[in-house]
Design a protein around this motif. Structure first.
Motif, PDB file in Angstrom:
ATOM      1  N   THR A   1      19.278  40.031   1.603  1.00 36.39           N
ATOM      2  CA  THR A   1      18.933  39.103   0.535  1.00 36.39           C
ATOM      3  C   THR A   1      18.319  37.843   1.133  1.00 36.39           C
ATOM      4  O   THR A   1      18.536  37.514   2.297  1.00 36.39           O
ATOM      5  CB  THR A   1      20.183  38.706  -0.271  1.00 36.39           C
ATOM      6  OG1 THR A   1      21.096  38.029   0.596  1.00 36.39           O
ATOM      7  CG2 THR A   1      20.851  39.930  -0.872  1.00 36.39           C
ATOM      8  N   GLU A   2      17.561  37.125   0.325  1.00 33.97           N
ATOM      9  CA  GLU A   2      16.861  35.947   0.827  1.00 33.97           C
ATOM     10  C   GLU A   2      17.815  34.877   1.336  1.00 33.97           C
ATOM     11  O   GLU A   2      17.475  34.083   2.210  1.00 33.97           O
ATOM     12  CB  GLU A   2      15.981  35.367  -0.297  1.00 33.97           C
ATOM     13  CG  GLU A   2      15.152  34.161   0.093  1.00 33.97           C
ATOM     14  CD  GLU A   2      14.202  34.413   1.271  1.00 33.97           C
ATOM     15  OE1 GLU A   2      13.793  33.438   1.925  1.00 33.97           O
ATOM     16  OE2 GLU A   2      13.884  35.587   1.551  1.00 33.97           O
ATOM     17  N   THR A   3      19.056  34.882   0.817  1.00 33.09           N
ATOM     18  CA  THR A   3      20.010  33.861   1.252  1.00 33.09           C
ATOM     19  C   THR A   3      20.445  34.044   2.700  1.00 33.09           C
ATOM     20  O   THR A   3      21.157  33.202   3.243  1.00 33.09           O
ATOM     21  CB  THR A   3      21.269  33.862   0.361  1.00 33.09           C
ATOM     22  OG1 THR A   3      21.863  35.151   0.398  1.00 33.09           O
ATOM     23  CG2 THR A   3      20.918  33.493  -1.068  1.00 33.09           C
ATOM     24  N   CYS A   4      20.014  35.145   3.334  1.00 31.35           N
ATOM     25  CA  CYS A   4      20.392  35.351   4.738  1.00 31.35           C
ATOM     26  C   CYS A   4      19.818  34.265   5.630  1.00 31.35           C
ATOM     27  O   CYS A   4      20.276  34.076   6.754  1.00 31.35           O
ATOM     28  CB  CYS A   4      19.931  36.728   5.218  1.00 31.35           C
ATOM     29  SG  CYS A   4      18.258  36.770   5.900  1.00 31.35           S
ATOM     30  N   ARG A   5      18.829  33.533   5.150  1.00 27.36           N
ATOM     31  CA  ARG A   5      18.224  32.471   5.970  1.00 27.36           C
ATOM     32  C   ARG A   5      19.252  31.434   6.391  1.00 27.36           C
ATOM     33  O   ARG A   5      19.184  30.876   7.479  1.00 27.36           O
ATOM     34  CB  ARG A   5      17.089  31.773   5.201  1.00 27.36           C
ATOM     35  CG  ARG A   5      15.826  32.589   5.096  1.00 27.36           C
ATOM     36  CD  ARG A   5      14.681  31.749   4.561  1.00 27.36           C
ATOM     37  NE  ARG A   5      14.823  31.422   3.158  1.00 27.36           N
ATOM     38  CZ  ARG A   5      14.974  30.188   2.698  1.00 27.36           C
ATOM     39  NH1 ARG A   5      15.028  29.168   3.535  1.00 27.36           N
ATOM     40  NH2 ARG A   5      15.076  29.966   1.407  1.00 27.36           N
ATOM     41  N   GLY A   6      20.212  31.153   5.510  1.00 34.03           N
ATOM     42  CA  GLY A   6      21.198  30.132   5.849  1.00 34.03           C
ATOM     43  C   GLY A   6      20.538  28.806   6.165  1.00 34.03           C
ATOM     44  O   GLY A   6      19.463  28.487   5.665  1.00 34.03           O
ATOM     45  N   ASP A   7      21.163  28.010   7.015  1.00 35.64           N
ATOM     46  CA  ASP A   7      20.630  26.700   7.418  1.00 35.64           C
ATOM     47  C   ASP A   7      20.322  26.698   8.905  1.00 35.64           C
ATOM     48  O   ASP A   7      21.144  27.157   9.712  1.00 35.64           O
ATOM     49  CB  ASP A   7      21.653  25.586   7.156  1.00 35.64           C
ATOM     50  CG  ASP A   7      21.972  25.410   5.686  1.00 35.64           C
ATOM     51  OD1 ASP A   7      21.146  25.793   4.843  1.00 35.64           O
ATOM     52  OD2 ASP A   7      23.064  24.880   5.395  1.00 35.64           O
ATOM     53  N   VAL A   8      19.193  26.146   9.292  1.00 37.45           N
ATOM     54  CA  VAL A   8      18.973  25.834  10.704  1.00 37.45           C
ATOM     55  C   VAL A   8      19.982  24.752  11.084  1.00 37.45           C
ATOM     56  O   VAL A   8      20.169  23.775  10.350  1.00 37.45           O
ATOM     57  CB  VAL A   8      17.530  25.340  10.941  1.00 37.45           C
ATOM     58  CG1 VAL A   8      17.387  24.782  12.360  1.00 37.45           C
ATOM     59  CG2 VAL A   8      16.541  26.474  10.720  1.00 37.45           C
ATOM     60  N   GLY A   9      20.659  24.944  12.192  1.00 43.77           N
ATOM     61  CA  GLY A   9      21.730  24.028  12.590  1.00 43.77           C
ATOM     62  C   GLY A   9      23.093  24.454  12.107  1.00 43.77           C
ATOM     63  O   GLY A   9      24.115  23.938  12.557  1.00 43.77           O
ATOM     64  N   GLY A  10      23.132  25.439  11.182  1.00 38.92           N
ATOM     65  CA  GLY A  10      24.401  25.955  10.695  1.00 38.92           C
ATOM     66  C   GLY A  10      25.039  26.892  11.699  1.00 38.92           C
ATOM     67  O   GLY A  10      24.407  27.340  12.653  1.00 38.92           O
ATOM     68  N   VAL A  11      26.317  27.217  11.500  1.00 41.17           N
ATOM     69  CA  VAL A  11      27.059  28.011  12.476  1.00 41.17           C
ATOM     70  C   VAL A  11      27.231  29.451  12.023  1.00 41.17           C
ATOM     71  O   VAL A  11      27.264  29.741  10.828  1.00 41.17           O
ATOM     72  CB  VAL A  11      28.452  27.396  12.757  1.00 41.17           C
ATOM     73  CG1 VAL A  11      28.311  26.060  13.460  1.00 41.17           C
ATOM     74  CG2 VAL A  11      29.271  27.251  11.473  1.00 41.17           C
ATOM     75  N   TYR A  12      27.324  30.358  13.006  1.00 40.55           N
ATOM     76  CA  TYR A  12      27.804  31.711  12.750  1.00 40.55           C
ATOM     77  C   TYR A  12      29.306  31.670  13.010  1.00 40.55           C
ATOM     78  O   TYR A  12      29.756  31.269  14.090  1.00 40.55           O
ATOM     79  CB  TYR A  12      27.146  32.728  13.673  1.00 40.55           C
ATOM     80  CG  TYR A  12      27.560  34.157  13.351  1.00 40.55           C
ATOM     81  CD1 TYR A  12      26.849  34.909  12.429  1.00 40.55           C
ATOM     82  CD2 TYR A  12      28.689  34.727  13.932  1.00 40.55           C
ATOM     83  CE1 TYR A  12      27.235  36.203  12.108  1.00 40.55           C
ATOM     84  CE2 TYR A  12      29.085  36.018  13.618  1.00 40.55           C
ATOM     85  CZ  TYR A  12      28.349  36.756  12.705  1.00 40.55           C
ATOM     86  OH  TYR A  12      28.747  38.032  12.374  1.00 40.55           O
ATOM     87  N   MET A  13      30.083  32.089  12.022  1.00 39.97           N
ATOM     88  CA  MET A  13      31.541  31.930  12.114  1.00 39.97           C
ATOM     89  C   MET A  13      32.237  33.272  11.925  1.00 39.97           C
ATOM     90  O   MET A  13      31.839  34.081  11.088  1.00 39.97           O
ATOM     91  CB  MET A  13      32.026  30.914  11.092  1.00 39.97           C
ATOM     92  CG  MET A  13      31.441  31.090   9.713  1.00 39.97           C
ATOM     93  SD  MET A  13      31.449  29.564   8.763  1.00 39.97           S
ATOM     94  CE  MET A  13      30.634  30.108   7.263  1.00 39.97           C
ATOM     95  N   ALA A  14      33.269  33.493  12.721  1.00 35.53           N
ATOM     96  CA  ALA A  14      34.047  34.729  12.644  1.00 35.53           C
ATOM     97  C   ALA A  14      35.508  34.410  12.881  1.00 35.53           C
ATOM     98  O   ALA A  14      35.855  33.440  13.558  1.00 35.53           O
ATOM     99  CB  ALA A  14      33.543  35.744  13.664  1.00 35.53           C
TER     100      ALA A  14
END
Length: 541
Positions: free
Chosen positions: A434-447
């Motif tokens: 989905t287009e929302t996969c872009r997220g934010d530049v500077g945002g984190v990948y969290m697990a």
């Protein structure tokens, strides 16, 4: 309950069911510990003087269990209409021995307390009535080890009866599967471990919403974060924020009340004439926290301005052929407490950063996630679609979360040949997203860290590609690289913490003493070596 996810008497009262394990696996000392906890709860919330609760009073029901369950007293017992009377009844409870059947106790709570009493009570059956279940056990189910059946039973209390379920574990033989099955979300606010009396007050304070430490990292909000891609529930990701700087919009995350992490290119630019990197002034940057709707007014939003911008020392701003810039990370120093820093609360909390004692756990998690099947996504990105480019797309109003996979280094290099997969990693699904996969530049990948119930930031988003095309993975800075962790430790100090401030101070003192011991040991060895060499030198002379 309410927005803070805490118990309160509310407009129409509070009904509490206490379920206490008295089986053979609970020893006498553990039983006394559990009973003391229940007595503290009774003292805090009080007891209604009338059997019907008086409209808005507190009532208690008490169930004990071993291989079967026993109803010690129900909510409407006319003989137990005071705190002292209830405590006296609790004092009489003894170990009964035998096996452990939590299912039997939960069945009794749903049947004899909820269905036969609460549900039929027109005065107390409204939506405003708060309800809670406290289950005190060692989580060692010995009679019927059927977790799926247990989930179905607890469903009657949590989902149908709208009870908030707390699990308090005494002893060390606990079964994590059972704890996850019975407790409400999030687990870090509903599962507690009791070792001795000193833990009791801290647990009670947390449950009652008093003296809560919001500075412990990686604790998500009340909403169940295991939902799929879509609009995020407010408070789910309390560390997510966004920044504005000279017309640029970027994402980022709070690491503690003092420091906010983002991409370096969001707070700097390369002068086209001189090709020199120029950092923005701190007063040109704003940081917004505690919101979910970007364009809606939100009374719970906190906006602050950093006092200092700390870029990675080797960041140059010069991109490679994929538009990736080496060590593209910056820390915003939010200044002093009670002046320029945001105030932590249930909607504003830090995420864990992979350094110090978390580093090995987090690095192992990243390695494991790279080895999963292509679309077995275990982590999340979240954002509004923010990016610093001049010709960016319009961001979304709502914060969107995306469950996304981390691809193996091989898969990443096939898509982007010569990409340095020691320093960056690829995120995305093989199929279109989905287009929302872009997220934010500077945002984190969290697990989520296994067995910890905490979320860690594995990477920083550097670039998102077209989600409508297959294998167009996003690229994230690897926060585990030594160039990053070594620098971050010098910046963060001990502010990003797993435990309380007191625990961090004790650990720091232990580390200081260990360092002193190592230095003294090294000096002693050098002195001994020097003394050993002296006779040989004299003989030669």
């Amino acid at each position: 309950m309410g927005r803070e996810s805490r118990l309160s008497v509310g407009k129409r009262g509070l009904d509490v069911i206490i379920i206490l394990d008295t089986s053979a696996s609970i020893g006498p000392m553990s039983l006394e510990l559990a009973k003391n906890f229940t007595k503290i709860i009774v003292k805090i919330f009080g007891v209604s003087a009338s059997a019907d609760g008086g409209g808005n009073g507190t009532r208690f029901a008490f169930i004990t269990f071993d291989h079967t369950a026993s109803l010690v007293f129900n909510l409407n017992d006319p003989t137990l209409r005071s705190v002292d009377a209830v405590i006296q009844k609790i004092n009489q409870i003894k170990n009964t021995g035998g096996g452990t059947s939590l299912i039997a106790a939960i069945d009794m709570a749903a049947r004899d307390v909820y269905l036969r009493l609460i549900r039929k009570d027109v005065n107390r059956g409204g939506a405003d009535t708060n309800r809670a279940v406290f289950i005190l056990t060692d989580a060692e189910e010995t009679v019927q080890r059927d977790t799926n059946r247990l989930k179905r039973r607890i469903h009657n209390l949590k989902d149908v009866g709208q009870f908030e379920v707390f699990a308090l574990v005494v002893g060390r033989n606990f079964d994590r599967q059972i704890l996850r099955a019975i407790a409400s979300e999030p687990h870090h606010e509903h599962v507690f471990f009791m070792d001795d009396f000193k833990d009791l007050q801290k647990i009670v304070d947390t449950i009652a919403g008093r003296n809560i430490d919001f500075g412990e990292c990686g604790k998500p909000g009340k909403a169940n974060v295991q939902q799929d891609t879509g609009e995020a529930v407010k408070g789910t990701w309390p560390w997510i924020g966004w920044i504005g700087a000279r017309g640029k919009l970027c994402g980022g995350a709070l690491l503690c009340d003092q420091f906010f992490i983002t991409a370096a290119r969001c707070v700097s630019e390369v002068n086209e004439r001189t090709t020199k990197l120029v950092s923005y002034q701190a007063h040109e940057i704003s940081v917004s926290l505690g919101i979910i709707k970007l364009f809606d007014q939100d009374n719970e939003e906190q906006r602050t301005y950093p006092v200092k911008v700390i870029r990675h020392p080797t960041y140059t701003g010069i991109p490679d052929k994929y538009g990736i810039q080496n060590n593209d990370v910056a820390i915003l120093d939010l200044g002093e407490i009670n002046k320029t820093r945001a105030s932590l609360n249930s909607l504003i909390k830090p995420i864990c950063f992979p350094y110090r004692k978390l580093l090995n756990f987090s690095a192992s998690l990243l390695k494991d996630l790279k080895g999963l099947e292509h679309n077995d996504a275990k982590g999340f990105t979240a954002g509004w679609g923010l990016m610093p480019e001049k010709h960016r797309q319009t961001p979304w109003n709502a914060l969107n979360q995306n469950r996304r996979s981390i691809q193996s280094d091989r898969e990443c290099e096939l898509m982007y040949p010569s990409l340095d997969t020691d320093r960056v990693f690829c995120v995305g699904n093989i199929q279109t997203e989905t287009e929302t996969c872009r997220g934010d530049v500077g945002g984190v990948y969290m697990a989520e860290l296994p067995y910890m119930g905490r979320y860690t930031a594995l990477g920083i988003s550097l670039r998102s590609y077209d989600c409508s095309k297959e294998r167009h993975f996003s690229v994230f800075l690897n926060l585990h690289h030594p160039d990053i962790t070594g620098w971050m430790e010098s910046v963060l100090g001990r502010c990003n913490r797993l435990g309380s401030v007191e625990e961090e101070e004790k650990e720091a003192e232990r580390e200081r003493k260990e360092l002193e011991r190592q230095v003294a040991e090294k000096a002693a060895k050098e002195k001994e070596a020097s003394e050993t060499k002296k006779p040989k030198q004299q003989k030669a002379t």
